[in-house]
Write an enzyme that holds these catalytic residues in place. Structure first.
Site, PDB file in Angstrom:
ATOM      1  N   LYS A  57      -2.641  -4.157  11.028  1.00  0.00           N
ATOM      2  CA  LYS A  57      -3.766  -4.990  10.541  1.00  0.00           C
ATOM      3  C   LYS A  57      -3.273  -6.314   9.967  1.00  0.00           C
ATOM      4  O   LYS A  57      -4.036  -7.250   9.826  1.00  0.00           O
ATOM      5  CB  LYS A  57      -4.536  -4.259   9.422  1.00  0.00           C
ATOM      6  CG  LYS A  57      -5.412  -3.124   9.898  1.00  0.00           C
ATOM      7  CD  LYS A  57      -6.454  -2.728   8.846  1.00  0.00           C
ATOM      8  CE  LYS A  57      -5.973  -2.363   7.468  1.00  0.00           C
ATOM      9  NZ  LYS A  57      -4.897  -1.437   7.256  1.00  0.00           N
TER      10      LYS A  57
ATOM     11  N   LYS B  14      -1.787   7.308   1.947  1.00  0.00           N
ATOM     12  CA  LYS B  14      -2.915   7.486   2.859  1.00  0.00           C
ATOM     13  C   LYS B  14      -3.643   6.150   3.104  1.00  0.00           C
ATOM     14  O   LYS B  14      -3.643   5.289   2.225  1.00  0.00           O
ATOM     15  CB  LYS B  14      -3.882   8.478   2.205  1.00  0.00           C
ATOM     16  CG  LYS B  14      -5.102   8.820   2.986  1.00  0.00           C
ATOM     17  CD  LYS B  14      -6.034   9.643   2.103  1.00  0.00           C
ATOM     18  CE  LYS B  14      -7.391   9.788   2.729  1.00  0.00           C
ATOM     19  NZ  LYS B  14      -8.139   8.526   2.808  1.00  0.00           N
TER      20      LYS B  14
ATOM     21  N   ASP C 179      -0.489   7.525   6.819  1.00  0.00           N
ATOM     22  CA  ASP C 179      -0.253   8.913   7.174  1.00  0.00           C
ATOM     23  C   ASP C 179       0.894   9.017   8.177  1.00  0.00           C
ATOM     24  O   ASP C 179       0.872   8.350   9.199  1.00  0.00           O
ATOM     25  CB  ASP C 179      -1.530   9.501   7.780  1.00  0.00           C
ATOM     26  CG  ASP C 179      -2.743   9.145   6.927  1.00  0.00           C
ATOM     27  OD1 ASP C 179      -2.976   9.836   5.942  1.00  0.00           O
ATOM     28  OD2 ASP C 179      -3.421   8.147   7.247  1.00  0.00           O
TER      29      ASP C 179
ATOM     30  N   LYS D  78      -2.283   0.866  -1.151  1.00  0.00           N
ATOM     31  CA  LYS D  78      -0.881   0.476  -0.939  1.00  0.00           C
ATOM     32  C   LYS D  78      -0.695  -1.038  -1.044  1.00  0.00           C
ATOM     33  O   LYS D  78       0.180  -1.508  -1.763  1.00  0.00           O
ATOM     34  CB  LYS D  78      -0.393   0.889   0.462  1.00  0.00           C
ATOM     35  CG  LYS D  78      -0.380   2.352   0.726  1.00  0.00           C
ATOM     36  CD  LYS D  78       0.033   2.645   2.149  1.00  0.00           C
ATOM     37  CE  LYS D  78      -0.952   2.179   3.203  1.00  0.00           C
ATOM     38  NZ  LYS D  78      -2.251   2.882   3.157  1.00  0.00           N
TER      39      LYS D  78
HETATM   40  N1  LIG Z   1      -6.743   0.510  -8.943  1.00  0.00           N
HETATM   41  C1  LIG Z   1      -7.752   0.047  -8.216  1.00  0.00           C
HETATM   42  N2  LIG Z   1      -8.946  -0.247  -8.796  1.00  0.00           N
HETATM   43  C2  LIG Z   1     -10.001  -0.707  -8.070  1.00  0.00           C
HETATM   44  N3  LIG Z   1      -9.936  -0.920  -6.734  1.00  0.00           N
HETATM   45  C3  LIG Z   1      -8.773  -0.651  -6.101  1.00  0.00           C
HETATM   46  C4  LIG Z   1      -7.630  -0.152  -6.795  1.00  0.00           C
HETATM   47  N4  LIG Z   1      -6.618   0.007  -5.884  1.00  0.00           N
HETATM   48  C5  LIG Z   1      -7.122  -0.367  -4.692  1.00  0.00           C
HETATM   49  N5  LIG Z   1      -8.412  -0.755  -4.809  1.00  0.00           N
HETATM   50  C6  LIG Z   1      -9.316  -1.238  -3.739  1.00  0.00           C
HETATM   51  O1  LIG Z   1      -9.306  -0.301  -2.679  1.00  0.00           O
HETATM   52  C7  LIG Z   1      -9.395  -0.981  -1.426  1.00  0.00           C
HETATM   53  C8  LIG Z   1      -8.232  -0.538  -0.527  1.00  0.00           C
HETATM   54  O2  LIG Z   1      -7.036  -1.010  -1.102  1.00  0.00           O
HETATM   55  P1  LIG Z   1      -5.789  -1.463  -0.208  1.00  0.00           P
HETATM   56  O3  LIG Z   1      -6.194  -2.392   0.864  1.00  0.00           O
HETATM   57  O4  LIG Z   1      -4.733  -1.887  -1.158  1.00  0.00           O
HETATM   58  O5  LIG Z   1      -5.416  -0.051   0.431  1.00  0.00           O
HETATM   59  P2  LIG Z   1      -4.345   0.259   1.551  1.00  0.00           P
HETATM   60  O6  LIG Z   1      -3.793   1.597   1.234  1.00  0.00           O
HETATM   61  O7  LIG Z   1      -3.395  -0.867   1.696  1.00  0.00           O
HETATM   62  O8  LIG Z   1      -5.285   0.342   2.833  1.00  0.00           O
HETATM   63  P3  LIG Z   1      -4.825   0.369   4.367  1.00  0.00           P
HETATM   64  O9  LIG Z   1      -4.354   1.760   4.647  1.00  0.00           O
HETATM   65  O10 LIG Z   1      -6.112   0.028   5.088  1.00  0.00           O
HETATM   66  O11 LIG Z   1      -3.759  -0.650   4.532  1.00  0.00           O
HETATM   67  C9  LIG Z   1      -9.370  -2.468  -1.720  1.00  0.00           C
HETATM   68  O12 LIG Z   1     -10.662  -2.982  -1.642  1.00  0.00           O
HETATM   69  C10 LIG Z   1      -8.824  -2.553  -3.145  1.00  0.00           C
HETATM   70  O13 LIG Z   1      -9.344  -3.641  -3.850  1.00  0.00           O
HETATM   71 MG   LIG Z   2      -2.868  -2.011   3.380  1.00  0.00          MG
END
Ligand SMILES: Nc1ncnc2c1ncn2[C@@H]1O[C@H](COP(=O)(O)OP(=O)(O)OP(=O)(O)O)[C@@H](O)[C@H]1O
Ligand SMILES: [Mg+2]
Length: 295
Positions: free
Chosen positions: A48, A17, A134, A22
């Site tokens: 992005k 999600k 998603d 991720k």
């Molecule tokens: N285990 C964790 N502990 C603390 N913070 C976390 C953890 N995993 C992710 N985060 C934080 O959550 C936020 C979102 O993480 P990330 O960018 O990796 O998500 P994503 O799934 O790649 O988002 P997107 O869908 O926008 O690409 C970031 O600020 C990251 O630092």
């Molecule tokens: Mg991401």
């Protein structure tokens, strides 16, 4: 065809999600695999284009689609940038907002590298795709559907919407499994801060016939590292959190056989969510205790 003697890299896609972790998980996984001596490419598939920046001191790189828009002919090397420990960083990029299909962009970007035999030339062990979450748009099923990745891992927290997205992904994997699509390696449980969250993810994994690859705690080390433009593996290599990512990397490295998951139907998922909601209320009121707390 790969030159004689060159093996094909293991190709992995990380789904989940939006905002679930991720890119954080993928970058720490890439960093940990490269520390193990593997030759790794991280391939961001999110318009992005922010997948690889914690591998590059917080800096962003031009995307494959940007380069293709700017030049008639693109040398794939111009889209590959070196990150932590020699990790090859690529961002597919995306169409202009509101125009075109991001999935098509992923195909175009991967094709450019494949046509120029980049994976063989760089003698990669791993290509890890970080895919926008998603699977509501067929475009994001591309790495599963088009035989780009072989193994899919999904990042989820214990929140219902994250599990809902994982279950949708499982539906996509099941749908394309007969046509040679990627299979599911397992679930990465992220942002764990309470034992009941493990129980929820465990229960979902059992019901959908898959496995939990690792429980990643919610940790301030992630925030601190991110603010310094780094992965935890690089910024705090001795921390408990870095150990968790290294263990995840070893498990993924040792993982060979992915399978077809058995997603829950929409009604089953709703009922399952409602059961857990009741259980959590009961836990909170002290009526029952979580299994792991009771041990
Ligand atoms: N285990 C964790 N502990 C603390 N913070 C976390 C953890 N995993 C992710 N985060 C934080 O959550 C936020 C979102 O993480 P990330 O960018 O990796 O998500 P994503 O799934 O790649 O988002 P997107 O869908 O926008 O690409 C970031 O600020 C990251 O630092
Ligand atoms: Mg991401």
């Amino acid at each position: 065809m790969a030159p004689q003697g060159r093996r094909q890299p293991k190709q992995i896609a990380i789904y989940g999600k939006g905002g679930i972790g991720k890119s954080t998980t993928t970058s720490n996984l890439s960093a940990a695999l490269s520390d193990e001596g593997y030759r790794v490419m991280q391939f961001g598939c999110d318009p992005k284009a922010d997948s690889t920046n914690t591998l590059r001191d917080g800096s962003y790189i031009p995307t494959v689609l940007d380069l293709l828009r700017e030049h008639r002919k693109v040398d794939a090397h111009d889209a590959i940038f070196e990150g932590y420990n020699g990790i090859y960083c690529v961002e597919a990029g995306g169409p202009a907002p509101g125009v075109g299909c991001a999935g098509r962009g992923i195909i175009t970007a991967v094709q450019l590298l494949k046509q120029q035999s980049i994976f063989e030339e760089l003698d990669l062990d791993y290509v890890i795709y970080d895919v926008l979450g998603d699977v509501v748009c067929g475009g994001f099923a591309v790495p599963i559907r088009e035989g780009i990745a072989q193994h899919v891992f999904t990042v989820t927290s214990a929140d219902f919407m994250a599990i809902y997205a994982a279950n949708n992904l499982f539906k996509g994997i099941q749908k394309y499994s007969n046509a040679g699509g990627a299979l599911l390696g397992g679930v990465i449980a992220n942002s764990m801060s309470h034992p009941f969250q493990r129980e929820i993810v465990d229960d979902f994994a059992v019901r959908t016939h898959t496995q939990v690859m690792q429980y990643v705690p919610r940790s301030i080390a992630v925030t601190q590292s991110e603010l310094s433009g780094k992965t935890v593996v690089e910024a705090a290599p001795e921390s408990g959190q870095a150990k968790v990512y290294r263990e995840l990397a070893r498990r993924i490295d040792g993982h060979a056989a992915s399978t077809v998951p058995v997603p829950l139907s929409t009604d089953e998922l709703k009922e399952w969510g409602a059961l857990w909601a009741d259980q959590l209320v009961a836990m909170e009121s002290g009526e029952i205790r979580g299994q792991q707390e009771a041990i």
